[in-house]
Scaffold this motif. Structure first.
Motif, PDB file in Angstrom:
ATOM      1  N   LEU A   1       0.817  -1.213   0.000  1.00  0.00           N
ATOM      2  CA  LEU A   1       0.000   0.000   0.000  1.00  0.00           C
ATOM      3  C   LEU A   1       0.850   1.263   0.000  1.00  0.00           C
ATOM      4  O   LEU A   1       1.941   1.303   0.591  1.00  0.00           O
ATOM      5  CB  LEU A   1      -0.939   0.000   1.203  1.00  0.00           C
ATOM      6  CG  LEU A   1      -2.158  -0.910   1.043  1.00  0.00           C
ATOM      7  CD1 LEU A   1      -2.771  -1.251   2.384  1.00  0.00           C
ATOM      8  CD2 LEU A   1      -3.176  -0.274   0.126  1.00  0.00           C
ATOM      9  N   LYS A   2       0.341   2.275  -0.689  1.00  0.00           N
ATOM     10  CA  LYS A   2       1.019   3.559  -0.837  1.00  0.00           C
ATOM     11  C   LYS A   2       0.129   4.657  -0.262  1.00  0.00           C
ATOM     12  O   LYS A   2      -1.100   4.509  -0.229  1.00  0.00           O
ATOM     13  CB  LYS A   2       1.285   3.844  -2.311  1.00  0.00           C
ATOM     14  CG  LYS A   2       2.066   2.768  -3.040  1.00  0.00           C
ATOM     15  CD  LYS A   2       2.167   3.091  -4.524  1.00  0.00           C
ATOM     16  CE  LYS A   2       2.932   2.016  -5.279  1.00  0.00           C
ATOM     17  NZ  LYS A   2       3.036   2.325  -6.736  1.00  0.00           N
ATOM     18  N   PRO A   3       0.713   5.775   0.150  1.00  0.00           N
ATOM     19  CA  PRO A   3      -0.122   6.880   0.641  1.00  0.00           C
ATOM     20  C   PRO A   3      -1.188   7.305  -0.359  1.00  0.00           C
ATOM     21  O   PRO A   3      -2.292   7.704   0.049  1.00  0.00           O
ATOM     22  CB  PRO A   3       0.901   7.991   0.881  1.00  0.00           C
ATOM     23  CG  PRO A   3       2.164   7.261   1.224  1.00  0.00           C
ATOM     24  CD  PRO A   3       2.144   6.036   0.340  1.00  0.00           C
ATOM     25  N   GLU A   4      -0.899   7.198  -1.647  1.00  0.00           N
ATOM     26  CA  GLU A   4      -1.890   7.591  -2.652  1.00  0.00           C
ATOM     27  C   GLU A   4      -3.055   6.617  -2.767  1.00  0.00           C
ATOM     28  O   GLU A   4      -4.011   6.881  -3.496  1.00  0.00           O
ATOM     29  CB  GLU A   4      -1.224   7.789  -4.024  1.00  0.00           C
ATOM     30  CG  GLU A   4      -0.366   6.636  -4.486  1.00  0.00           C
ATOM     31  CD  GLU A   4       1.112   6.851  -4.178  1.00  0.00           C
ATOM     32  OE1 GLU A   4       1.434   7.298  -3.062  1.00  0.00           O
ATOM     33  OE2 GLU A   4       1.933   6.534  -5.070  1.00  0.00           O
ATOM     34  N   ASP A   5      -2.996   5.512  -2.050  1.00  0.00           N
ATOM     35  CA  ASP A   5      -4.143   4.598  -1.988  1.00  0.00           C
ATOM     36  C   ASP A   5      -5.163   5.049  -0.937  1.00  0.00           C
ATOM     37  O   ASP A   5      -6.241   4.456  -0.828  1.00  0.00           O
ATOM     38  CB  ASP A   5      -3.681   3.180  -1.649  1.00  0.00           C
ATOM     39  CG  ASP A   5      -2.826   2.559  -2.725  1.00  0.00           C
ATOM     40  OD1 ASP A   5      -1.828   1.894  -2.386  1.00  0.00           O
ATOM     41  OD2 ASP A   5      -3.149   2.736  -3.923  1.00  0.00           O
ATOM     42  N   THR A   6      -4.837   6.073  -0.181  1.00  0.00           N
ATOM     43  CA  THR A   6      -5.758   6.591   0.831  1.00  0.00           C
ATOM     44  C   THR A   6      -7.045   7.077   0.174  1.00  0.00           C
ATOM     45  O   THR A   6      -7.018   7.890  -0.749  1.00  0.00           O
ATOM     46  CB  THR A   6      -5.097   7.738   1.610  1.00  0.00           C
ATOM     47  OG1 THR A   6      -3.993   7.220   2.356  1.00  0.00           O
ATOM     48  CG2 THR A   6      -6.091   8.390   2.566  1.00  0.00           C
ATOM     49  N   ALA A   7      -8.168   6.553   0.647  1.00  0.00           N
ATOM     50  CA  ALA A   7      -9.470   6.887   0.060  1.00  0.00           C
ATOM     51  C   ALA A   7     -10.567   6.165   0.830  1.00  0.00           C
ATOM     52  O   ALA A   7     -10.291   5.278   1.642  1.00  0.00           O
ATOM     53  CB  ALA A   7      -9.525   6.478  -1.405  1.00  0.00           C
ATOM     54  N   VAL A   8     -11.796   6.532   0.530  1.00  0.00           N
ATOM     55  CA  VAL A   8     -12.941   5.715   0.935  1.00  0.00           C
ATOM     56  C   VAL A   8     -13.160   4.693  -0.176  1.00  0.00           C
ATOM     57  O   VAL A   8     -13.259   5.068  -1.351  1.00  0.00           O
ATOM     58  CB  VAL A   8     -14.201   6.557   1.154  1.00  0.00           C
ATOM     59  CG1 VAL A   8     -15.379   5.661   1.524  1.00  0.00           C
ATOM     60  CG2 VAL A   8     -13.971   7.604   2.242  1.00  0.00           C
ATOM     61  N   TYR A   9     -13.224   3.444   0.214  1.00  0.00           N
ATOM     62  CA  TYR A   9     -13.401   2.356  -0.747  1.00  0.00           C
ATOM     63  C   TYR A   9     -14.850   1.881  -0.711  1.00  0.00           C
ATOM     64  O   TYR A   9     -15.390   1.568   0.364  1.00  0.00           O
ATOM     65  CB  TYR A   9     -12.447   1.212  -0.427  1.00  0.00           C
ATOM     66  CG  TYR A   9     -11.029   1.493  -0.870  1.00  0.00           C
ATOM     67  CD1 TYR A   9     -10.251   2.455  -0.213  1.00  0.00           C
ATOM     68  CD2 TYR A   9     -10.462   0.836  -1.961  1.00  0.00           C
ATOM     69  CE1 TYR A   9      -8.969   2.741  -0.628  1.00  0.00           C
ATOM     70  CE2 TYR A   9      -9.176   1.107  -2.382  1.00  0.00           C
ATOM     71  CZ  TYR A   9      -8.433   2.063  -1.713  1.00  0.00           C
ATOM     72  OH  TYR A   9      -7.153   2.350  -2.129  1.00  0.00           O
ATOM     73  N   TYR A  10     -15.450   1.823  -1.884  1.00  0.00           N
ATOM     74  CA  TYR A  10     -16.845   1.437  -2.030  1.00  0.00           C
ATOM     75  C   TYR A  10     -16.968   0.133  -2.810  1.00  0.00           C
ATOM     76  O   TYR A  10     -16.254  -0.086  -3.794  1.00  0.00           O
ATOM     77  CB  TYR A  10     -17.628   2.511  -2.782  1.00  0.00           C
ATOM     78  CG  TYR A  10     -17.680   3.849  -2.099  1.00  0.00           C
ATOM     79  CD1 TYR A  10     -16.719   4.809  -2.353  1.00  0.00           C
ATOM     80  CD2 TYR A  10     -18.716   4.162  -1.223  1.00  0.00           C
ATOM     81  CE1 TYR A  10     -16.763   6.054  -1.736  1.00  0.00           C
ATOM     82  CE2 TYR A  10     -18.774   5.400  -0.603  1.00  0.00           C
ATOM     83  CZ  TYR A  10     -17.796   6.331  -0.870  1.00  0.00           C
ATOM     84  OH  TYR A  10     -17.850   7.557  -0.258  1.00  0.00           O
ATOM     85  N   CYS A  11     -17.920  -0.656  -2.397  1.00  0.00           N
ATOM     86  CA  CYS A  11     -18.282  -1.880  -3.099  1.00  0.00           C
ATOM     87  C   CYS A  11     -19.510  -1.596  -3.956  1.00  0.00           C
ATOM     88  O   CYS A  11     -20.403  -0.841  -3.540  1.00  0.00           O
ATOM     89  CB  CYS A  11     -18.583  -2.946  -2.046  1.00  0.00           C
ATOM     90  SG  CYS A  11     -19.328  -4.449  -2.637  1.00  0.00           S
ATOM     91  N   ALA A  12     -19.561  -2.190  -5.137  1.00  0.00           N
ATOM     92  CA  ALA A  12     -20.703  -2.015  -6.019  1.00  0.00           C
ATOM     93  C   ALA A  12     -21.100  -3.346  -6.628  1.00  0.00           C
ATOM     94  O   ALA A  12     -20.242  -4.174  -6.940  1.00  0.00           O
ATOM     95  CB  ALA A  12     -20.389  -1.012  -7.118  1.00  0.00           C
ATOM     96  N   ALA A  13     -22.393  -3.511  -6.809  1.00  0.00           N
ATOM     97  CA  ALA A  13     -22.946  -4.691  -7.479  1.00  0.00           C
ATOM     98  C   ALA A  13     -23.718  -4.201  -8.701  1.00  0.00           C
ATOM     99  O   ALA A  13     -24.606  -3.345  -8.569  1.00  0.00           O
ATOM    100  CB  ALA A  13     -23.864  -5.457  -6.538  1.00  0.00           C
TER     101      ALA A  13
END
Length: 115
Positions: free
Chosen positions: A85-97
């Protein structure tokens, strides 16, 4: 009622790993195409990885070789294994169907990568 519930997000140091999970209810999970998206502060939501109902996968260039998406149809769950993991991976992660005519989203889980 359709529900997608993400879990697994937390604060991690750069170079570390996390595994996100998203459990679905109220849908026929096995026929849905499942995806992980992320949105960093001040940026648009972007696709991270998708896995279709047949198990074929696709990844954003920025995560290829580091992230892996998988699904467990028996558990109605999609996973995102995130390594290096990198600092630029910082985010809110959402799941979608998704399927044609259907588009469901979870509430998101926060991933923060410290340098």
């Amino acid at each position: 009622q359709v529900r997608l519930v993400e879990s697994g997000g937390e604060l991690v140091q750069a170079g570390g790993s996390l595994r996100l999970s998203c459990t679905a209810s109220g849908i026929i999970f096995s026929i849905m195409h499942m995806g992980w998206y992320r949105q960093a502060p001040g940026k648009q939501r972007e696709l991270v990885a998708i896995i279709d109902s047949g198990g074929s996968t696709n990844y954003a260039d920025s995560v290829k070789g580091r992230f892996a998406i998988s699904r467990g149809n028996a558990k109605n769950t999609v996973y995102l294994q995130m390594n290096s993991l990198k600092p630029e991976d910082t985010a809110v992660y959402y799941c979608a169907a998704k399927r044609p005519g259907y588009d469901y989203w979870g509430q998101g889980t926060q991933v923060t990568v410290s340098s």
